[in-house]
Design a protein around this motif. Structure first.
Motif, mmCIF file in Angstrom:
data_model
loop_
_atom_site.group_PDB
_atom_site.id
_atom_site.type_symbol
_atom_site.label_atom_id
_atom_site.label_comp_id
_atom_site.label_asym_id
_atom_site.label_seq_id
_atom_site.Cartn_x
_atom_site.Cartn_y
_atom_site.Cartn_z
ATOM 1 N N GLU A 595 44.801 21.032 -60.865
ATOM 2 C CA GLU A 595 45.881 21.920 -60.413
ATOM 3 C C GLU A 595 46.155 21.716 -58.922
ATOM 4 O OE1 GLU A 595 44.131 25.670 -61.924
ATOM 5 O OE2 GLU A 595 46.091 25.991 -62.853
ATOM 6 N N GLN A 596 45.096 21.576 -58.165
ATOM 7 C CA GLN A 596 45.248 21.354 -56.720
ATOM 8 C C GLN A 596 45.991 20.049 -56.449
ATOM 9 O OE1 GLN A 596 41.493 21.079 -54.679
ATOM 10 N NE2 GLN A 596 42.416 20.799 -52.668
ATOM 11 N N MET A 597 45.633 18.998 -57.172
ATOM 12 C CA MET A 597 46.291 17.706 -56.991
ATOM 13 C C MET A 597 47.752 17.777 -57.440
ATOM 14 S SD MET A 597 43.104 15.375 -58.366
ATOM 15 C CE MET A 597 43.723 13.749 -57.908
ATOM 16 N N HIS A 598 47.993 18.513 -58.535
ATOM 17 C CA HIS A 598 49.358 18.690 -59.025
ATOM 18 C C HIS A 598 50.213 19.418 -57.999
ATOM 19 C CE1 HIS A 598 52.732 20.302 -61.346
ATOM 20 N NE2 HIS A 598 52.278 21.519 -61.132
ATOM 21 N N ASP A 599 49.704 20.538 -57.484
ATOM 22 C CA ASP A 599 50.455 21.334 -56.521
ATOM 23 C C ASP A 599 50.769 20.534 -55.258
ATOM 24 O OD1 ASP A 599 50.400 23.489 -58.221
ATOM 25 O OD2 ASP A 599 48.662 24.442 -57.261
ATOM 26 N N ALA A 600 49.783 19.777 -54.778
ATOM 27 C CA ALA A 600 49.985 18.988 -53.561
ATOM 28 C C ALA A 600 51.017 17.889 -53.788
ATOM 29 C CB ALA A 600 48.651 18.379 -53.112
ATOM 30 N N ARG A 601 51.053 17.343 -54.983
ATOM 31 C CA ARG A 601 51.971 16.237 -55.272
ATOM 32 C C ARG A 601 53.418 16.728 -55.420
ATOM 33 N NH1 ARG A 601 49.098 13.940 -58.631
ATOM 34 N NH2 ARG A 601 49.681 15.176 -60.450
ATOM 35 N N VAL A 602 53.608 17.806 -56.200
ATOM 36 C CA VAL A 602 54.985 18.218 -56.506
ATOM 37 C C VAL A 602 55.689 18.809 -55.291
ATOM 38 C CG1 VAL A 602 54.495 18.560 -58.951
ATOM 39 C CG2 VAL A 602 54.281 20.503 -57.377
ATOM 40 N N VAL A 603 54.922 19.407 -54.381
ATOM 41 C CA VAL A 603 55.566 19.986 -53.203
ATOM 42 C C VAL A 603 56.157 18.887 -52.328
ATOM 43 C CG1 VAL A 603 53.595 19.982 -51.596
ATOM 44 C CG2 VAL A 603 55.298 21.843 -51.502
ATOM 45 N N LYS A 604 55.657 17.666 -52.466
ATOM 46 C CA LYS A 604 56.175 16.532 -51.695
ATOM 47 C C LYS A 604 57.084 15.631 -52.526
ATOM 48 C CE LYS A 604 52.051 15.104 -50.596
ATOM 49 N NZ LYS A 604 50.923 14.327 -50.007
ATOM 50 N N SER A 605 57.281 15.992 -53.785
ATOM 51 C CA SER A 605 58.070 15.141 -54.677
ATOM 52 C C SER A 605 59.552 15.504 -54.604
ATOM 53 C CB SER A 605 57.581 15.307 -56.124
ATOM 54 O OG SER A 605 58.511 14.740 -57.025
ATOM 55 N N PRO A 606 60.418 14.596 -54.158
ATOM 56 C CA PRO A 606 61.860 14.880 -54.142
ATOM 57 C C PRO A 606 62.408 15.170 -55.538
ATOM 58 C CG PRO A 606 61.357 12.972 -52.772
ATOM 59 C CD PRO A 606 60.109 13.287 -53.538
ATOM 60 N N ALA A 607 61.895 14.464 -56.542
ATOM 61 C CA ALA A 607 62.379 14.670 -57.909
ATOM 62 C C ALA A 607 62.008 16.061 -58.417
ATOM 63 C CB ALA A 607 61.799 13.597 -58.835
ATOM 64 N N TRP A 608 60.807 16.496 -58.117
ATOM 65 C CA TRP A 608 60.364 17.818 -58.562
ATOM 66 C C TRP A 608 61.148 18.922 -57.856
ATOM 67 C CZ3 TRP A 608 57.073 18.802 -62.536
ATOM 68 C CH2 TRP A 608 56.624 20.111 -62.693
ATOM 69 N N GLN A 609 61.349 18.757 -56.569
ATOM 70 C CA GLN A 609 62.101 19.759 -55.822
ATOM 71 C C GLN A 609 63.556 19.804 -56.267
ATOM 72 O OE1 GLN A 609 60.562 21.982 -53.820
ATOM 73 N NE2 GLN A 609 58.726 20.909 -54.568
ATOM 74 N N LEU A 610 64.111 18.665 -56.624
ATOM 75 C CA LEU A 610 65.471 18.640 -57.176
ATOM 76 C C LEU A 610 65.527 19.381 -58.497
ATOM 77 C CD1 LEU A 610 68.395 17.735 -57.363
ATOM 78 C CD2 LEU A 610 67.595 15.487 -58.140
ATOM 79 N N MET A 611 64.509 19.182 -59.334
ATOM 80 C CA MET A 611 64.446 19.902 -60.599
ATOM 81 C C MET A 611 64.407 21.408 -60.363
ATOM 82 S SD MET A 611 61.434 19.932 -63.487
ATOM 83 C CE MET A 611 60.428 20.991 -62.436
ATOM 84 N N LEU A 612 63.630 21.853 -59.394
ATOM 85 C CA LEU A 612 63.538 23.286 -59.090
ATOM 86 C C LEU A 612 64.885 23.833 -58.630
ATOM 87 C CD1 LEU A 612 60.110 23.528 -57.195
ATOM 88 C CD2 LEU A 612 60.590 24.046 -59.590
ATOM 89 N N ASP A 613 65.580 23.065 -57.816
ATOM 90 C CA ASP A 613 66.883 23.523 -57.321
ATOM 91 C C ASP A 613 67.905 23.573 -58.457
ATOM 92 O OD1 ASP A 613 65.822 23.752 -54.805
ATOM 93 O OD2 ASP A 613 66.603 21.831 -54.084
ATOM 94 N N GLU A 614 67.861 22.604 -59.355
ATOM 95 C CA GLU A 614 68.783 22.609 -60.496
ATOM 96 C C GLU A 614 68.469 23.767 -61.439
ATOM 97 O OE1 GLU A 614 70.218 18.006 -61.070
ATOM 98 O OE2 GLU A 614 68.230 18.539 -61.827
ATOM 99 N N LEU A 615 67.185 24.054 -61.621
ATOM 100 C CA LEU A 615 66.805 25.209 -62.435
ATOM 101 C C LEU A 615 67.298 26.512 -61.812
ATOM 102 C CD1 LEU A 615 63.136 24.559 -63.669
ATOM 103 C CD2 LEU A 615 65.174 24.909 -65.073
ATOM 104 N N ALA A 616 67.173 26.623 -60.511
ATOM 105 C CA ALA A 616 67.623 27.833 -59.820
ATOM 106 C C ALA A 616 69.128 28.015 -59.993
ATOM 107 C CB ALA A 616 67.257 27.758 -58.341
ATOM 108 N N GLN A 617 69.873 26.924 -59.879
ATOM 109 C CA GLN A 617 71.323 26.999 -60.061
ATOM 110 C C GLN A 617 71.677 27.352 -61.499
ATOM 111 O OE1 GLN A 617 73.620 27.016 -57.845
ATOM 112 N NE2 GLN A 617 75.386 26.979 -59.226
ATOM 113 N N TYR A 618 70.929 26.782 -62.432
ATOM 114 C CA TYR A 618 71.148 27.079 -63.856
ATOM 115 C C TYR A 618 70.938 28.570 -64.132
ATOM 116 C CZ TYR A 618 69.995 27.277 -68.851
ATOM 117 O OH TYR A 618 69.938 27.618 -70.181
ATOM 118 N N LYS A 619 69.895 29.151 -63.550
ATOM 119 C CA LYS A 619 69.618 30.572 -63.756
ATOM 120 C C LYS A 619 70.727 31.444 -63.171
ATOM 121 C CE LYS A 619 64.578 30.015 -63.830
ATOM 122 N NZ LYS A 619 63.301 30.308 -63.147
ATOM 123 N N ILE A 620 71.266 31.021 -62.037
ATOM 124 C CA ILE A 620 72.371 31.770 -61.432
ATOM 125 C C ILE A 620 73.576 31.782 -62.369
ATOM 126 C CG2 ILE A 620 74.073 31.755 -59.567
ATOM 127 C CD1 ILE A 620 71.858 30.715 -57.714
#
Length: 752
Positions: A595-620
């Motif tokens: 979990e620690q390795m996962h959290d450290a990786r995704v916070v620096k992942s442009p693809a993961w952060q893009l997914m989060l932003d698209e999810l946020a827009q979808y929820k809106i």
């Protein structure tokens, strides 16, 4: 969703369908349902099927409930929700007319007199045609989009209009929104008027094609689903389609069809099937006539319902069907082509298990992670009951793919069960056995309260290395059994979103077995009835709660509208004593580190952060229930959306070199809402977008594979840890992790 609105049926008439049908449904008696005779009247067979279904549901259902006035009231509510869930057809005056029938639907079934539900359905037909005719008539004058008005499109919690005037105003706004969507997409007024006139006219024609079978199916679905969310009535046609979906095969020509305007169009050709092997049928071709046998007359099928066309094309293996084709590359007055085909057994491989290998590189280390995508737990029940050792089986297919992945040198396996809605309970048991030696998999409790453990009795494993199961909200039923067992045994990591929460077992009851008729043609259909509840081997249940992932991915916001907890008549969660089992490994030994390795990786992942932003827009966007009908306001909103989507496209391109949407030369407006319904777009455009969606970067799957990459690294670095997290005390050695070969004890055992 719990109740399927009739609008879904109308849309289904104009969407995709695979070509196969029992020969019993073919013949000269098949009618063109373009001209159903109103009012619709139930027949004797339907009345008998309803009463027979009630006998089973009131005696053998897991949660037996009497069919009385109280149940009638619930059926009444469900039936109206299916017909007019958005409350756009009926008025309060209609509701007052229906009120005396609220406690009569139980009598309708017991007395074999279905006039009450058919009365409601017939009024629905008239109201639907009236509303669409009204909307079509509004198009002549156009609309003024300068006023400060809004349209509430989410009406599931609304009340019925008090009178026709209020309903007219609702439909005026609904039609205005249809027009405005097209206007914002750049369409001229004349083109908009033409598009919407065609749309509303098509809807009217589809309503007019509905017949007594549709009315009966809708009513019986309301009754069945009122007993519990997963009990269903399947008419003869629905029962056959369910059977095809489970065995992944049919007898036909191997073409996927869809309705476009008045034509039935070839959407896809199945590899190796008669249609594609003929070399004379192509994607986009239109079927205008069908003949049975080598010399039978050709029947014009222009304007037919899609399912009626499918019925004519499906048939017994080795029989002949002749198609009159209007080629895709010709106009409506082009030269017709006649093609003679011999029907064969066709495998539907699109829904079968598939494999691929994801190579994960981190620093100087590269590892292969195998992925098996399983859309459903399929099984050919008929072939299995007849003793066919080669019956179609999800477990057998997955075992074969695991062997191929091992030969390719993978070091971990991800079972991708996202949107796998379940299937065969026996397959879920057997498939779990591919990843454990022996032991119970699930506990099943019947209506009498007797619980019995079911599981894997055959020793050996097809894969005993690092394992992850990727799940989401659409992972349900048999998929949850598998995921829960893997989690309870400590056999692998569960990654993703909390699952659906379906913890009940259904059985198919062939109602025709109880028919007094001597006809071989299916008449009564089948009842998919809840007969038991399943429990995890730890004694808990997946009912309502689902399976909670070990490593959680972000939720997409659908859980308020989708899942067992959204059903008001779902069974409550409970538990029973655990089955006699022992965990075979302990994921907790390295879960915190992963979990620690996962959290450290995704916070620096442009693809993961893009997914989060698209999810946020979808929820809106999902959170909106109303929309402005003012042109200036909507243009400003569209400009804002265009900027957001442009930003997303740029980020996608920077990450993987693609726009993840359409080509750059495509019209910019087509990247946003084009105002069209699916069957109004070109087939070429639809297929292109589907292809791009399949080829798009799967961020969640890649991250799941990366978690297994980390797991392999931790195992290789620490023999003591390996003994804890690998099955059966680490019999799977460190060298085996690198070579992915099975231990001798497992490789010599039969795969089940």
């Amino acid at each position: 969703m719990k109740f399927r609105p009739l609008l879904a049926l109308l849309l289904a008439i104009a969407t995709t369908c695979a070509c196969a049908q029992s020969a019993a449904d073919l013949g000269a008696g098949q009618k063109n349902r373009k001209a159903s005779v109103w009012p619709l009247v139930p027949n004797t067979t339907e009345a008998e099927a309803a009463q027979l279904s009630a006998r089973f549901l009131t005696r053998f259902h897991y949660d037996t409930q009497p069919l009385d006035d109280a149940m009638s009231g619930r059926i009444f509510k469900a039936y109206l929700k299916m017909l007019d869930g958005e409350k756009v057809f009926f008025t309060q005056a209609d509701m007052a007319t229906f009120a005396p029938l609220e406690t009569k639907l139980d009598d309708a079934i017991w007395n074999q007199d279905l006039s009450a539900p058919f009365t409601i359905f017939n009024l629905y037909l008239h109201r639907a045609v009236d509303r669409m005719t009204y909307a079509r008539d509004l198009l002549a004058k156009g609309f003024d989009f300068n006023a400060d008005e809004s349209y509430t499109f989410d009406r599931k919690d609304a009340t019925w209009a008090k009178d026709k005037a209020e309903l007219d105003d609702l439909w005026r706004k609904r039609t205005m929104n249809d027009w405005l969507r097209l206007k914002l997409a750049g369409k001229a007024d004349d083109e908009i008027r033409k598009t919407l006139t065609k749309r509303y006219t098509g809807y009217i024609e589809r309503v007019k094609q509905l017949d007594s079978e549709d009315a009966f199916q809708t009513f019986m679905t309301a009754y069945a689903e009122t007993t519990d969310p997963h009990t269903d009535y399947l008419g003869p046609r629905a029962a056959e389609n369910f059977d095809i979906a489970m065995k992944l095969s049919l007898e036909g020509i191997g073409a996927v069809l869809q309705a476009r305007d008045d034509y039935t169009q070839i959407r896809e050709l199945v590899p190796g099937a008669p249609a594609i092997k003929s070399g004379k049928i192509h994607v986009g071709d239109r079927i205008v006539g069908i003949g049975q046998g080598a010399e039978g007359p050709v029947t014009d099928v222009i304007g037919w319902r899609l399912d009626d066309v499918v019925n004519q094309i499906r048939g017994k293996k080795d029989t002949t069907v002749r198609l009159e084709i209007l080629p895709a590359d010709t106009g409506l007055d082009g030269k017709h082509v006649f093609v003679t085909l011999v029907r064969k057994k066709v495998s539907i491989e699109e829904q079968a298990a598939k494999k691929k290998i994801v190579e994960i590189k981190d620093g100087d280390v590269t590892r292969k992670i195998g992925v098996i995508e399983l859309p459903t737990f399929y099984s050919d029940f008929g072939a299995r009951s007849e003793g066919d050792k080669n019956f179609k089986s999800a477990t057998r297919d997955v075992a074969k793919l695991l062997g191929e992945l091992k030969a390719a040198g993978v070091q971990g396996v991800v079972m991708d069960l996202r949107n796998n809605g379940g299937g065969s309970l026996a397959e879920a048991n057997a498939m779990t056995g591919l990843f454990i030696d022996t032991g119970p998999v699930v506990q099943v409790r019947d209506a009498k309260g007797h619980a019995e453990a079911q599981g894997d009795d055959d020793p050996g494993m097809a894969w005993s290395g690092p394992l992850a199961v990727l799940v989401n909200r659409g992972t349900a039923s048999a998929s949850e059994i598998f995921a829960a067992a893997i989690q309870d045994y400590g056999r692998g990591l569960i990654i993703g979103e909390p699952t659906f929460g379906k913890g009940t077992v259904q059985n198919l009851v062939d109602l025709d077995r109880f028919s007094r008729s001597e006809s071989d043609k299916p008449q009564y259909g089948e009842l998919k009835m809840t007969i038991a509840e399943f429990f995890r081997i730890n004694g808990g249940s997946t009912q309502l709660k689902g399976v909670t992932p070990d490593i959680a991915f972000p939720k997409n916001g659908d859980e308020k509208d989708f899942g067992e907890s959204t059903y008001d008549n779902a069974l409550e969660w409970t538990h029973i004593p655990p089955a006699p089992y022992q965990p075979i490994a302990d994921m907790k030994a390295y879960l915190p580190k992963l979990e620690q390795m996962h959290d450290a990786r995704v916070v620096k992942s442009p693809a993961w952060q893009l997914m989060l932003d698209e999810l946020a827009q979808y929820k809106i966007m999902r959170g909106k229930k109303a929309i402005s009908l003012n042109l200036a306001t909507r243009e400003a909103e569209r400009k804002q959306q265009d900027a957001i989507q442009a930003s997303f496209r740029a980020r996608h391109k920077a990450i993987d070199g693609t726009t993840n949407l359409l080509d750059e030369e495509d019209d910019v407006s087509s990247r946003l809402d084009d105002g069209l319904n699916p069957n109004e777009r070109s087939l070429k455009s639809e297929l292109k977008q589907e292809k791009e969606a399949k080829e798009a970067k799967d961020v969640q799957l890649d991250e799941s594979a990366h978690v297994l990459f980390d797991a392999v690294g931790l195992i290789q670095a620490d023999p003591k840890l390996a003994a804890e997290v690998l099955p059966y005390g680490g019999k799977f050695s460190l060298n085996t992790v690198a070579s992915t070969s099975l231990p001798v004890s497992a490789s010599s055992a039969p795969v089940h």
